[in-house]
Structures are given as structure tokens and as C-alpha cells.
Design a protein around this motif. Structure first.
Motif, PDB file in Angstrom:
ATOM      1  N   ASP A  12       0.912  -1.170   0.033  1.00 57.37           N
ATOM      2  CA  ASP A  12       0.000  -0.145  -0.004  1.00 57.37           C
ATOM      3  C   ASP A  12       0.861   1.105   0.054  1.00 57.37           C
ATOM      4  O   ASP A  12       1.604   1.405   1.026  1.00 57.37           O
ATOM      5  CB  ASP A  12      -0.823   0.145   1.235  1.00 57.37           C
ATOM      6  N   THR A  18      -3.313   2.506  -3.016  1.00 61.17           N
ATOM      7  CA  THR A  18      -4.519   2.191  -1.996  1.00 61.17           C
ATOM      8  C   THR A  18      -4.680   3.024  -0.758  1.00 61.17           C
ATOM      9  O   THR A  18      -5.391   3.044  -0.123  1.00 61.17           O
ATOM     10  CB  THR A  18      -4.316   0.582  -1.525  1.00 61.17           C
ATOM     11  N   SER A 117      -1.532  -5.508   5.388  1.00 62.40           N
ATOM     12  CA  SER A 117      -2.779  -5.582   4.968  1.00 62.40           C
ATOM     13  C   SER A 117      -3.201  -7.010   4.921  1.00 62.40           C
ATOM     14  O   SER A 117      -2.589  -7.955   4.380  1.00 62.40           O
ATOM     15  CB  SER A 117      -3.071  -4.813   3.883  1.00 62.40           C
TER      16      SER A 117
END
Ligand code: BG6
Ligand code: MG
Length: 216
Positions: A12, A18, A117
Motif C-alpha cells: 500500500d 491504495t 494488510s
């Protein structure tokens, strides 16, 4: 000069943008809870696990809730986030990522994902990059969140490499600290003001060369 044999990438904010979807979902949750959550507030959430992020957010709003309610709020945020990322396409891969991954792999340098994540697998499938990594360590495989080095140490281990031959790419302060704690060289991707503890800070992956990495 280092014996560069592996590169571990945060996902990310390094390979894919993201971070904006995480921010949109947290901001929506804050709005429901009746307070404002800014882009600046969001900086402290980067690289941090879902539950730890929620704690920071609730703290910002001065909100106290039960553990049960926390689980419900985190699930609510994740529901929106999963909806946002379900429409992602390879167009959202950040500039320079594919070129760098190809150049590393051509040279026999191994590549890994080291992400906090639990949605990393979904994202990699959406953007079609799963085959570009020799190891994928995500939030489902680890117990301790960055700045603990577990995620990166596990990445080195799955590549069968000593940490000292790996370079980490990170956009979050917590991730830079994790790399340092793991005994790895570290490239900050973003602004030097925020990522000053990294061995090298670059704005994005477009211009970085393997020679620069081996010189770290
Ligand atoms: C990190 C992000 O990669 O993953 C954080 O930088 C996020 O912002 C964390 O909170 C956990 O992600 P997820 O998808 O498991 O909620
Ligand atoms: Mg990140």
C-alpha cells in the motif's frame, strides 16, 4: 557496497496507491462518528494494522467504545475498503513499479511483498502482480505489526536470504522503523521530511537503479 539478493516491498503506497482508499474509508467512518479526519491525521495510520489504525482514529475523535463495538467499526471500515479495491485495475500500479521488479528479477534478485494488510492478496490479484513476487507476507501471516520487524524478517526467511542482503521499500514511518529494527537497508518512498530515517528517500520508483541499491 552490499550483497543485494532480495528486495521486500510494502504494498500500500509503494506498489499501488491504495492509501487513498484506506483514507476514504477511515474518513467515512469518522464522519459517521461525527468528527473530521484529515489527510494529515491519516499519515499516522500508514503501515499500521487495521485495529491499531482504529485506535488512533478513535483517539483523534475522543471516542471510547467497547471491544465489541471496535470490532464492528473495523469491520465496517473494511467493508467499504474492500468495495473500493474490488474495482481496481492494473492502471493503478504506481509508476516505475513494474520496470523495477522486472529489472531486479532479470538480475536474479528475489522480490517479496511485506504488507500489514489482510487484503494484500486481493489487491495483487486485481492488479495482476502476484507472479512478480517470490514471497508474499501479509497481515494474515504475521502477529506483530510494523514497527516490529516480523513482516520483513519473515520475507527474508521465505526467500532464504539473510536480512543484511535485503532492501526494504516503504512509504510509512512505521515501516522504515521495522526495516531498521530488522537489520535491513531501507528506501523511503515519499517525502524526505517524513521518511528521513531511511538510507535513501525517493519520490517514487521511477528512477531508482540497481546500482543505487547495491551502494546503500
Ligand atoms: C497497511 C496500510 O498496508 O495495511 C494501512 O498502510 C492498513 O493503512 C494496513 O491499515 C492494514 O490493512 P487491512 O487491509 O488489513 O485493513
Ligand atoms: Mg504503505
Amino acid at each position: 557496497m552490499m550483497d543485494l539478493r532480495g528486495c521486500i516491498f510494502d504494498l500500500d503506497g509503494v506498489i499501488v496507491d491504495t492509501a487513498k482508499y484506506h483514507f476514504m474509508a477511515w474518513r467515512r467512518l469518522a464522519k459517521e462518528l461525527d468528527f473530521t479526519f484529515t489527510l494529515e491525521d491519516n499519515e499516522a495510520l500508514k503501515g499500521v494494522s487495521r485495529m491499531a489504525s482504529l485506535e488512533i482514529l478513535l483517539n483523534k475523535g475522543g471516542i471510547h467504545v467497547s471491544e465489541e463495538e471496535k470490532a464492528r467499526l473495523a469491520a465496517r471500515k473494511n467493508g467499504w475498503y474492500v468495495e473500493f479495491i474490488s474495482g481496481m485495475t492494473p492502471d493503478e500500479i504506481l509508476p516505475g513499479s513494474i520496470k523495477l521488479l522486472r529489472a531486479l528479477r532479470r538480475k536474479g534478485i528475489l522480490t517479496a511483498i511485506g504488507s500489514a494488510s489482510k487484503n494484500a492478496g486481493t489487491i495483487l490479484d486485481r492488479i495482476g502482480l502476484r507472479p512478480m513476487f517470490d514471497a508474499i507476507i501479509d497481515g494474515n501471516k504475521i502477529h506483530k505489526a510494523k514497527p516490529d520487524p516480523e513482516v520483513f524478517l519473515r520475507g527474508a526467511e521465505e526467500m532464504n536470504l539473510p536480512p543484511s542482503s535485503c532492501v526494504v521499500f516503504e512509504d510509512a514511518q512505521a515501516g522504515i522503523e521495522a526495516a531498521i529494527a530488522g537489520g535491513m537497508k531501507c528506501v523511503g518512498v515519499g517525502s524526505p521530511e517524513l521518511l528521513g530515517r531511511a538510507d535513501l528517500v525517493i519520490p517514487d520508483l521511477r528512477k531508482i537503479t540497481i546500482k543505487q541499491l547495491t551502494n546503500l
